[in-house]
Design a protein around this motif. Sequence first.
Motif, short mmCIF file in Angstrom:
data_model
loop_
_atom_site.label_atom_id
_atom_site.label_comp_id
_atom_site.label_asym_id
_atom_site.label_seq_id
_atom_site.Cartn_x
_atom_site.Cartn_y
_atom_site.Cartn_z
N PHE A 93 0.82 -1.21 0.00
CA PHE A 93 0.00 0.00 0.00
C PHE A 93 0.86 1.27 0.00
CE2 PHE A 93 -3.10 -2.93 2.28
CZ PHE A 93 -3.75 -3.26 1.11
N GLY A 94 2.01 1.23 0.65
CA GLY A 94 2.91 2.38 0.65
C GLY A 94 3.40 2.68 -0.76
N LYS A 95 3.75 1.63 -1.49
CA LYS A 95 4.20 1.79 -2.88
C LYS A 95 3.07 2.37 -3.73
CE LYS A 95 6.09 -0.95 -6.72
NZ LYS A 95 5.05 -1.03 -7.74
N GLN A 96 1.86 1.84 -3.58
CA GLN A 96 0.72 2.35 -4.34
C GLN A 96 0.44 3.82 -4.01
OE1 GLN A 96 -2.86 -0.14 -4.35
NE2 GLN A 96 -1.57 -1.87 -3.78
N ALA A 97 0.51 4.16 -2.72
CA ALA A 97 0.27 5.55 -2.31
C ALA A 97 1.33 6.46 -2.91
CB ALA A 97 0.27 5.66 -0.78
N TYR A 98 2.60 6.01 -2.87
CA TYR A 98 3.66 6.83 -3.47
C TYR A 98 3.42 7.01 -4.97
CZ TYR A 98 7.64 8.65 -5.66
OH TYR A 98 8.41 9.44 -6.47
N GLU A 99 3.03 5.95 -5.66
CA GLU A 99 2.78 6.05 -7.11
C GLU A 99 1.66 7.06 -7.40
OE1 GLU A 99 2.20 1.89 -7.96
OE2 GLU A 99 4.36 1.57 -8.30
N ASN A 100 0.62 7.09 -6.56
CA ASN A 100 -0.45 8.09 -6.73
C ASN A 100 0.11 9.50 -6.53
OD1 ASN A 100 -2.15 5.92 -7.03
ND2 ASN A 100 -3.56 6.52 -5.41
N TYR A 101 0.94 9.66 -5.50
CA TYR A 101 1.57 10.96 -5.22
C TYR A 101 2.45 11.39 -6.40
CZ TYR A 101 5.24 14.03 -3.45
OH TYR A 101 6.17 15.04 -3.31
N GLU A 102 3.28 10.48 -6.89
CA GLU A 102 4.18 10.80 -8.01
C GLU A 102 3.38 11.22 -9.25
OE1 GLU A 102 6.93 8.16 -10.76
OE2 GLU A 102 7.89 8.45 -8.80
N ARG A 103 2.30 10.51 -9.52
CA ARG A 103 1.44 10.85 -10.66
C ARG A 103 0.88 12.27 -10.49
NH1 ARG A 103 -0.52 6.26 -11.15
NH2 ARG A 103 -2.09 6.38 -9.53
N MET A 105 2.25 14.72 -8.82
CA MET A 105 3.35 15.69 -9.02
C MET A 105 3.63 15.87 -10.51
SD MET A 105 4.01 16.78 -6.00
CE MET A 105 2.29 16.45 -5.63
N ARG A 106 3.64 14.78 -11.27
CA ARG A 106 3.84 14.88 -12.72
C ARG A 106 2.70 15.68 -13.37
NH1 ARG A 106 5.39 9.41 -12.53
NH2 ARG A 106 3.38 8.83 -13.39
N ASN A 107 1.47 15.44 -12.91
CA ASN A 107 0.32 16.18 -13.44
C ASN A 107 0.43 17.68 -13.17
OD1 ASN A 107 -0.82 13.84 -14.39
ND2 ASN A 107 -2.25 13.60 -12.68
N LEU A 148 19.30 11.51 5.71
CA LEU A 148 19.79 11.17 4.38
C LEU A 148 18.84 11.78 3.36
CD1 LEU A 148 20.66 7.40 4.96
CD2 LEU A 148 22.14 9.40 5.24
N CYS A 149 19.35 12.62 2.50
CA CYS A 149 18.52 13.28 1.49
C CYS A 149 18.60 12.50 0.19
CB CYS A 149 18.98 14.73 1.29
SG CYS A 149 18.80 15.72 2.79
N TYR A 150 17.42 12.24 -0.38
CA TYR A 150 17.29 11.49 -1.62
C TYR A 150 16.48 12.33 -2.61
CZ TYR A 150 18.47 7.05 0.76
OH TYR A 150 19.10 6.03 1.44
N GLN A 151 16.65 12.05 -3.89
CA GLN A 151 15.80 12.66 -4.89
C GLN A 151 15.51 11.65 -5.99
OE1 GLN A 151 17.84 16.17 -6.23
NE2 GLN A 151 19.08 15.06 -7.71
N LYS A 152 14.45 11.96 -6.73
CA LYS A 152 14.04 11.09 -7.84
C LYS A 152 13.54 11.96 -8.98
CE LYS A 152 11.00 7.31 -9.18
NZ LYS A 152 9.90 6.42 -8.81
N GLN A 153 14.00 11.66 -10.18
CA GLN A 153 13.44 12.26 -11.39
C GLN A 153 12.14 11.54 -11.67
OE1 GLN A 153 16.07 15.04 -11.63
NE2 GLN A 153 14.75 14.87 -13.40
N ILE A 154 11.07 12.28 -11.90
CA ILE A 154 9.78 11.62 -12.11
C ILE A 154 9.22 11.90 -13.49
CG2 ILE A 154 9.19 11.52 -9.68
CD1 ILE A 154 7.41 13.98 -10.09
#
Length: 154
Positions: A93-103, A105-107, A148-154
């Motif tokens: 569910f965490g992965k699914q929630a993150y994928e919704n969030y990422e979508r 942000m892209r939108n 720890l700071c992380y980033q991701k290109q979306i």
Amino acid sequence: MSINFEEINKETLYIALEIINSNPQYNMMENRSKTRSLKDMEKEFLNPNTISLFIKLDETYIGVIDYMLENPKDSLPWLGLLIIHQDYQGFGFGKQAYENYEREMRNRGLDKVRIGVLQENTIAQRFWEYLGFVYYLTSKAQNGSGILCYQKQI
């Protein structure tokens, strides 16, 4: 079954408290206390700086996501918290929630997301790395622990 988001408000704050307090190990790392108070939740989730939402599985509240669309320090979106109630962990569910969030942000036309992970939270580090986040810097939290700071290109 689908994951969706719902805004946290004063009337539903007690649900956020229950979700947060179902994760005493995280609370110990983050706040040096196994439990948080309703006053803590109000300060964290009912403020003008972040967007604070419940993660829902159909109509069941299973987690919390909290983020800034634009951090004043670097003008980038920062995901401050994604936490799933302990009873619902391990089911993706965490992965699914993150994928919704990422979508979302892209939108909004965004192409990068940043997060900070407590240095001692190795489970979260593995989770975010699995989702494609890349470490770029270690900073210090107000309580002195490493972030720890992380980033991701979306």
